[in-house]
Each structure stands twice: as structure tokens, then as C-alpha cells.
Design an enzyme around this catalytic site. Structure first.
Site, PDB file in Angstrom:
ATOM      1  N   PHE A 189       0.776  -0.996   0.013  1.00  0.00           N
ATOM      2  CA  PHE A 189      -0.170  -0.035  -0.129  1.00  0.00           C
ATOM      3  C   PHE A 189       1.006   1.269   0.040  1.00  0.00           C
ATOM      4  CE2 PHE A 189       0.781  -1.060   4.437  1.00  0.00           C
ATOM      5  CZ  PHE A 189       1.176   0.272   5.020  1.00  0.00           C
ATOM      6  N   CYS A 190       0.316   2.480  -0.614  1.00  0.00           N
ATOM      7  CA  CYS A 190       0.901   3.688  -0.562  1.00  0.00           C
ATOM      8  C   CYS A 190      -0.095   4.858  -0.275  1.00  0.00           C
ATOM      9  CB  CYS A 190       1.736   3.723  -1.696  1.00  0.00           C
ATOM     10  SG  CYS A 190       1.003   3.642  -3.182  1.00  0.00           S
ATOM     11  N   THR A 191       0.324   5.922  -0.395  1.00  0.00           N
ATOM     12  CA  THR A 191      -0.537   7.164  -0.228  1.00  0.00           C
ATOM     13  C   THR A 191      -2.055   6.998  -1.046  1.00  0.00           C
ATOM     14  OG1 THR A 191       1.251   8.479   0.539  1.00  0.00           O
ATOM     15  CG2 THR A 191      -0.742   9.678   0.066  1.00  0.00           C
TER      16      THR A 191
END
Length: 305
Positions: A189-191
Site C-alpha cells: 500500500f501507499c498514499t
């Protein structure tokens, strides 16, 4: 898989600025010619922020009035060959950017690995409503694809921190940590999702099959998943003057150290090394590190003198 244009700006928000985070991977061989029309439209409508253009697509975060942002998104989606961008809206009480920049780049998110193409190979997208079940699985290894300073103020329960300072460092981390990933479901996951597009493509290229990523990123999760069901702890760092947002994409009380640009929680500001506008504990730790390195080299320990 991309596209979230059907999502509309919330008409009920009483905050004056609409923030749009967007990206789209698509072949744009004439991307240089798109720069000036985009810059003119943004400046004419009071939009500020950053848009990146490359042969592989578009990426950026901008802010302005709801009407201005709608004009910009309509312009972007009308670009031949681009299609609908992955798009997330939030709101701000003050303009979160100082100026408007439209830049030409080699990559819209810089990984520095040749041949990575999310349009050809990418991980399996997991909707926010299904994310908790995946990361709660004991056979899943959860990897926070962001940088160390982002991880420091918030992440998902049980997530690994690769301790990278830039996205360019991630490929090497994967190569050095293959044993932690072998035989597991890999959930990243990331922003907002864009770093995971390339990260999952890279990992799949190394022969891993069970690779997943959070569709729409942390921002979409915080928008859609109720706080009482959330497995997110802390705040989500954003690259603008809001600094961080929480559940419901509400602005948080996290601030930036104006010396080193690290995010600071209210607890961080209690440190003896914090001085408003001058330094924080992170600044102090980095300075001490440099002093010790200088001493090992036999250099003057008074760094910066």
C-alpha cells in the site's frame, strides 16, 4: 486497471478548497505538448499544485475551487489516449500549495528501473472494503511502500517498514528481503496507489505471483472505511501544507519541521530537541550522525562551522 472519474466532488463540504490527487498510466508520446495548455488552464482558474507529465502518463495533486478542479479534470480526461485517471478528492480550509507547477519528467513516479510498465503487468487490486481481510490473513506479508518519515506517523497494523528514504531504494530492499516474501501473499500500500503500480509490477517481474495492492491507496481507505472498522493507526502523510490527514480525510494536527521537513506529531514537539522553526529530534539525530562520521574521518566535529 485505472479510472475513478465517476466519483464526484462532495457538494456538502463547507471547506473552500477542493484537493484532487490523480494519476493515469497511458502512452503519451507527445506529452511535451500538453504542458502549456495545462499550465494556462490552471493559472487562469486559480489552481495550484504540481502535475507531472511523462511518456508513461500523468501524476499530480492540485487544489482550487470545486468548479476550477472540475474544469481541470474534464480537460485531462479529454486528452487523446489518456482515459480516466485514478482520482481522489479531499478538502482543505486553506490553499495547501504555494504555486502551480507542470513538469516534464522521465517517469511520473521515479523508481529508476527500466522496463517497468504497469499497463502490462501489475498486482491484483484490492478494494478498501476487502483490505482488512487480506492483511489479517496470517499468510500475508504487508509492506508499506512509502518512505520512512511517512511510516513514522501512521501505517496499517503489522506492516513492514522497508526504511527507504526514496522510492528508488525499494527495488534493492526487495532483493535483500526475498526470504521474507517467499511463499507469502504480498500486500502493498501507499498514499494514493501510484507507487504500488510500479512496485507490484517490479515484484511480479521477479517471479512472485501472489501480489496485491490497495486500490486508491491509504486515502481511499480512510475515506471509505469507518473508523470503528479501521486497521489504520495514526495519520497519513500528504505532500502539501496540510501535512497529514486522518479518517474521513480530515486535516490532522501533524506539522512540518521547517528545518528538515519531517512531519511532527504533537508528541514530537515535546522533545527537548524541538525548537519552533529551528530544529526537531530528527534534526538532532541526523546532526549527531554526521558528527560521528566526521570524527571517524578525523574531520572537525563542528559540522557546519
Amino acid at each position: 486497471m485505472q479510472g475513478n472519474f465517476s466519483k464526484k466532488i462532495d457538494p456538502m463540504s463547507n471547506l473552500p478548497f477542493t484537493v484532487a490527487a490523480l494519476y493515469c498510466f497511458a502512452p503519451l508520446p507527445q506529452y511535451e505538448s500538453l504542458r502549456e495548455p495545462l499550465a494556462q488552464l490552471c493559472c487562469a482558474n486559480g489552481i495550484k499544485g504540481t502535475l507531472l507529465l511523462a511518456a508513461e502518463g500523468i501524476n499530480g495533486t492540485v487544489a482550487g475551487s470545486a468548479g476550477a478542479i472540475e474544469k481541470l479534470i474534464a480537460h485531462i480526461t479529454a486528452i487523446p489516449g489518456l482515459g480516466e485517471p485514478e482520482l481522489k478528492y479531499s478538502h482543505a480550509s486553506e490553499m495547501p500549495f504555494h504555486r502551480m507547477k507542470v513538469r516534464l519528467k522521465r517517469e511520473i513516479v521515479t523508481m529508476g528501473v527500466e522496463g517497468i510498465d504497469p499497463l502490462k503487468s501489475v498486482g491484483t487490486y484490492i478494494a478498501p472494503k476487502d483490505w482488512n481481510a487480506l492483511i489479517a490473513d496470517e499468510n500475508t506479508v504487508v509492506v508499506d511502500k512509502r518512505n520512512d518519515y511517512e511510516y513514522a506517523i501512521g501505517t496499517f497494523e503489522g506492516a513492514i517498514d522497508p526504511q527507504t528514504r526514496t522510492f528508488r531504494e525499494f527495488p534493492e530492499w526487495v532483493k535483500q528481503n526475498r526470504d521474507r516474501l517467499e511463499g507469502k501473499k504480498i500486500a502493498m500500500f501507499c498514499t494514493g496507489g501510484i507507487r504500488c503500480e510500479k512496485a507490484t509490477a517490479f515484484v511480479k517481474g521477479l517471479g512472485f505471483d501472489d501480489v496485491y495492492h490497495l486500490k486508491g491507496g491509504i486515502l481511499k481507505y480512510l475515506e471509505e472505511v469507518p473508523r470503528e472498522q479501521s486497521m489504520w493507526n495514526g495519520e497519513c502523510f500528504v505532500f502539501d501544507e496540510r501535512v497529514a490527514v486522518g479518517h474521513g480525510l480530515a486535516e490532522s494536527d501533524v506539522e512540518l519541521c521547517r528545518a528538515c521537513r519531517r512531519p511532527l506529531t504533537p508528541q514530537d514537539k515535546l522533545s527537548q530537541f524541538f525548537e519552533e522553526g529551528v530544529s526537531c529530534a530528527g534534526c538532532y539525530a541526523e546532526r549527531q550522525k554526521q558528527v560521528k562520521l566526521a570524527e571517524k574521518r578525523g574531520a572537525n566535529k563542528h559540522i557546519g562551522s
